[in-house]
Each structure stands twice: as C-alpha cells, then as structure tokens.
Write an enzyme that holds these catalytic residues in place. Sequence first.
Site, mmCIF file in Angstrom:
data_model
loop_
_atom_site.group_PDB
_atom_site.id
_atom_site.type_symbol
_atom_site.label_atom_id
_atom_site.label_comp_id
_atom_site.label_asym_id
_atom_site.label_seq_id
_atom_site.Cartn_x
_atom_site.Cartn_y
_atom_site.Cartn_z
ATOM 1 N N GLN A 132 -4.833 -1.531 9.610
ATOM 2 C CA GLN A 132 -4.914 -2.698 8.954
ATOM 3 C C GLN A 132 -5.468 -3.757 9.957
ATOM 4 O O GLN A 132 -5.020 -3.970 11.085
ATOM 5 C CB GLN A 132 -3.308 -2.942 8.551
ATOM 6 C CG GLN A 132 -3.140 -4.277 7.957
ATOM 7 C CD GLN A 132 -3.701 -4.304 6.515
ATOM 8 O OE1 GLN A 132 -3.640 -3.524 5.773
ATOM 9 N NE2 GLN A 132 -4.298 -5.269 6.368
ATOM 10 N N ASP B 130 -11.252 2.990 4.033
ATOM 11 C CA ASP B 130 -11.633 1.593 4.055
ATOM 12 C C ASP B 130 -13.376 1.453 3.605
ATOM 13 O O ASP B 130 -13.963 0.278 3.448
ATOM 14 C CB ASP B 130 -11.331 0.752 5.188
ATOM 15 C CG ASP B 130 -10.230 -0.061 4.905
ATOM 16 O OD1 ASP B 130 -9.792 -0.449 3.765
ATOM 17 O OD2 ASP B 130 -9.489 -0.607 5.953
ATOM 18 N N LYS C 186 0.839 -1.218 -0.010
ATOM 19 C CA LYS C 186 -0.091 0.123 -0.018
ATOM 20 C C LYS C 186 0.899 1.207 -0.097
ATOM 21 O O LYS C 186 0.784 2.288 -0.708
ATOM 22 C CB LYS C 186 -0.884 0.024 1.363
ATOM 23 C CG LYS C 186 -1.807 -1.063 1.178
ATOM 24 C CD LYS C 186 -2.870 -1.136 2.313
ATOM 25 C CE LYS C 186 -3.859 -2.319 2.307
ATOM 26 N NZ LYS C 186 -4.579 -2.464 3.494
#
Length: 281
Positions: free
Chosen positions: A96, A119, A52
Amino acid sequence: MILIDGKKEAANLREELKKEVSQLKTKYNKVPGLTVILIGDFTPSQIYVRNKEKSAKEVGLKSEVIKYPDRVEETTILNKIHELNKDETVSGILVQLPLPRHINKKKVIEAIIPEKDVDGFHPMNVGNLSSGYESSVPCTPLGCYLLIKKVEPNLSGKKAVVIGRSNLNGKPMTQLLLKENCTVTITHSKTKDLKGECLKGDIVVAAVGIPELVKGDWIKKDSIVIDVGINKTEKGIVGDVAFDEVSKIAKAITPVPGGVGPMTIACLLKNTIECFKRSQS
Ligand code: NAP
C-alpha cells in the site's frame, strides 16, 4: 444524460468474479490469494486496506494483510516480498502506497515479481502494457476503461483526452485507450490550451487532483466524461470535474463519489484472479 453508476458496476463485477473464483476452486482445488503489505498508521491507507481485504473475502479470495510499524527497515519489507514471491499460495502482492520516506518506492515496486504485481506498477508490466502484451494494468485506469466500455463498447476512432500523466492514472489510461484505437491526447500542467484540447474529446478522463477544474464549457456535447479526482474541499469530496455544469452537456459522466472509486478495488480483485490464472497455465 447517463449517470455512470460505479457502485453498481463494481458490485456487478464483484459478482462475476465471485462466480469465477468458485469455478477456479472447482478446477484447481485452490483459490487465488492476495497479500497486502501495510506500513504505518496513515488513516486513509488503513481504510483502503480494510476495504480491499473485505472485498477480497467477499469474492472468495484468500486474503492476508501484513502490517508493519512506520519505522520498519526497508530490508525487512524487501525480504518479506522475496518470501511472498516464492509462496505458491500468493497470487498477488500489493504494497500500500504511500510509503514512509525512508523506504524506496522504486525498490519496493521492482522487488515484486511482475507475475504477482497486481497493481501493474512494475516496469515490466508498464512496458508490456505499452507494447500491447498481456500485463497487469493499474486498477484505477482499468476501472475507468471498463466504465467507458459499458457506455460505448466500440471506441475505435474516438478522440480521447486524458488530463494528467501520472504513472498511476494518466499514462496507463492513455495506453488502454490507444489499444482500443482511440486517438489520444495526453495533457498535463504544461499544456497550453487545456480547455481547447478537452473540447475536442469524445472521451475526457480527468486525473489531476484539482477540484472542479473541468468546466461545462470545456466539454463537447455527447462526450463521455470520467472523473478520477478525489479532492477534499469545504463542501466535501469533489472530483476534478465541475459535475453540475458538465452533467448538463455530457452524454455520460461519473459522479464523485460513487463513480471511479468503487471500480478500483473491484479491479484489484480482477487483477489477482488474472495473475492466478496465468500462474496455472
Ligand atoms: P498526480 O500524480 O499528482 O498527477 C497529476 C497530474 O495532473 C500530473 O500529470 C500533472 O501534470 C497534472 N496536472 C496538474 N495540474 C494540472 C493542470 N492545471 N492542468 C492539467 N494537468 C495538470 O495525481 P494522480 O495520482 O494521478 O491522481 C489524480 C487524482 O486522482 C487525485 O485527485 C487522486 O486523489 C485521484 N485518485 C483517485 C483514485 C480513485 O480510485 N478514484 C485513485 C488514484 C488517484 P505534470 O505531470 O505536468 O505535473
């Protein structure tokens, strides 16, 4: 048969995003920023976060990874999120997953303000998506959606079957397809006749986590099959779709690996840029 090349599509999307970041930099004299919080030393998470970070830098975003040891206290994480929420250089925050057991996932997700929730997991964004309002959309289903639209730009009236009802994949996928005027059936572990349901789909999206669950005789001719699954098996990584069988029937199919996976990170970058743009308007 169209083999949907997720690597190529993701590279194209990153190229578009790079141009957009450059234009935003000219316009606002600053670039969107993505901050990722990584807790513990779970190897797959470390790999995801490294990828990422690399992709974010490639397209010109300001990228930062904040690492904590596995034993970090929940309050430390929540306080950091509150701090990042107020930081004007941070457009998007991602924690995460999975988290260590002593940290409450729901509290963490709800601590990130919806405006920076790249997200798309915050209940406000989930509600906005299902109400048809502007929102961040979870990255994997967003990637699936973009791949489907590449094959078939007009989805109106298509029959779509989504296998799996997770908050991460199945449910947001369903909302995206509904928004496109598909007639959507969402299936799960208690569905009575999964094969029969799949056979009705012009589009079938499998997000289950069972290796090669979807067989060739579950799919009707000319359907688009999107395989979200990532399953480790003796023969390597396979999806939720029996690729060799299904690719002989379907009109278009994503491979595993090289299908949905690469789009996920590209969509995270897209979401970060969208958050930045909304914050400027
Ligand atoms: P999940 O949270 O475990 O959800 C799985 C879903 O599949 C559940 O809704 C479950 O039904 C349903 N299911 C289980 N067995 C079934 C069966 N026999 N028939 C029909 N439905 C069944 O999984 P997830 O997080 O959505 O992930 C799904 C897969 O996608 C995994 O392989 C994961 O590794 C992969 N994944 C890939 C990416 C990517 O970037 N490509 C990203 C995320 C996840 P119930 O609700 O009834 O339990």
